[in-house]
Every structure is written in C-alpha cells, then in structure tokens.
Design a protein around this motif. Sequence first.
Motif, PDB file in Angstrom:
ATOM      1  N   THR A   1      11.358 -36.837   9.908  1.00 52.80           N
ATOM      2  CA  THR A   1      10.691 -36.042  10.931  1.00 52.80           C
ATOM      3  C   THR A   1      11.139 -36.543  12.298  1.00 52.80           C
ATOM      4  O   THR A   1      11.635 -37.675  12.430  1.00 52.80           O
TER       5      THR A   1
ATOM      6  N   GLN B   1       9.265 -37.515  14.569  1.00 51.60           N
ATOM      7  CA  GLN B   1       8.442 -38.687  14.867  1.00 51.60           C
ATOM      8  C   GLN B   1       9.026 -39.962  14.247  1.00 51.60           C
ATOM      9  O   GLN B   1       8.928 -41.045  14.821  1.00 51.60           O
TER      10      GLN B   1
ATOM     11  N   TYR C   1       9.804 -26.794  18.170  1.00 49.47           N
ATOM     12  CA  TYR C   1      10.899 -26.502  17.250  1.00 49.47           C
ATOM     13  C   TYR C   1      11.633 -25.236  17.672  1.00 49.47           C
ATOM     14  O   TYR C   1      11.028 -24.234  18.068  1.00 49.47           O
TER      15      TYR C   1
ATOM     16  N   LYS D   1      19.038 -31.819  13.358  1.00 54.68           N
ATOM     17  CA  LYS D   1      19.047 -32.414  12.027  1.00 54.68           C
ATOM     18  C   LYS D   1      20.481 -32.734  11.599  1.00 54.68           C
ATOM     19  O   LYS D   1      21.395 -31.928  11.795  1.00 54.68           O
TER      20      LYS D   1
ATOM     21  N   TRP E   1      16.410 -36.458  11.424  1.00 55.07           N
ATOM     22  CA  TRP E   1      16.543 -35.949  12.775  1.00 55.07           C
ATOM     23  C   TRP E   1      17.209 -37.006  13.648  1.00 55.07           C
ATOM     24  O   TRP E   1      16.921 -38.192  13.535  1.00 55.07           O
TER      25      TRP E   1
END
Length: 227
Positions: free
Chosen positions: A105, A107, A176, A207, A212
Amino acid sequence: MFCSKCGTQLPDDAMFCGECGAPTRNYRQQQAANAWQETPVQQPYAEQPDYGWNGQASVMPDDNTAAVKSKFSGGSKRGILMAAGILVIAVLAGLLYVKVLKPGTPQDTVHRLEKAMEDLDVEEMIACFDEETRQAYEDGMSEYGDMADGMTGLLGMAGGLGIGPEVTITVTDVDYDGEDACTVSADIALSFMGESQEDSMDLPMKKEGKKWVIDGTASDAVMGEIF
C-alpha cells in the motif's frame, strides 16, 4: 495351673481337667498350632486366558492395556509431529504472503521511507523510489566511486548509533488516479540536534509489481527535507 472352668489345681502340662474334663489352655494352644500347620498356602490368583471360538487365546487384560498404551503413545507422538509440521507450514506460508504475495500500500512505502530517513539509510530511501530514480542514483554514485560509498557508510553508521534525526511522516490523504497511480498527502516533522522542522508535501506514487514506489519527480523534495 488351675482349670478355667472348675478351679481345680492341675499339673502345668495337663491337657484336660481331671475333675470336670474341660480342656486346658495347653490343649487349646496345641489345637491352634495344628490348625495353622494344616492350612494350605494361598497362591496368587492368575487369570487364565479366555479361549475364543477359534481356539486362540485372547489378550490378557494386562497385555491388552499395555498394547493400548503403546498404540496411543505412538499415535500421540505422530500427532504432535504432524501438528508441529502444520504449524511450520502455516508460518512459512504467512511469511511468503506478507513478503512476496501480499500487495503493498502507499502507506507501507511511506512507513519504509520514514524508517530509512531516521536510520540515515540512503540506499533504503532510494529503494522507495521508482526504477528510473534508483538507476539514476546508482549511475551518480558510480561517478564518485569510493568517496560516495564512504559517505553512505558514514551516514548509515551514524543512523545505527542513533545520531540520525527523529522523523515522523503522517499520511493525511491518498488520492488514487486509477489502480496504478496515486498522490499521497503527508505531514512530515523532523527533529535533529535540537532543531525541529515541520512541513507538508505531496508524494506522487505508482505501482511497480505489487508494491508502491515514489515517482522520481518527488525525489528532490524528499531528499531536501534531510540534506
């Protein structure tokens, strides 16, 4: 000795009273001794095998108990080994999923960057960026040779000794743009040698495979927060 029935005085070895004919204690003791000698010795009970219809003796109770214990003992060991094997396989499968199969992710990348900045781990910081940025970094480092390696090593050593900055990156929003691109808005706070700095920045990400990475266009902004 006196008769216990009529009281007549009797010889010490008398078996019966001469007056009333009652047996004396000598006679009673003799009878008790004879009874003791004639009593057969009792043998321990031995259970006989139970023969079935086919003439084969069935397993004795003690043997049967031992067989059952042996069977369950072996089964318990096999059960424990099987459970341990299943546990090991489950742990390995979990690690494989987390490290390889689980999609990352934005994050996760921010957290990785935060830790790399605190540790002054330049190579780990660069690993948070896209392939073009990583390649450009390697090309630039090769031009400086040993001097660049020495500088990177000194920074890593300082970070390992806890001399690096205290870094906190808080993700405030993730916008996004499709499935393979996004912009991460984050607040960054740095504290180093008594000085503190706070700022906000936008990190464009994309990505690469399942993880990511930060787009190279943001590399100058991120590195500028540290150096």
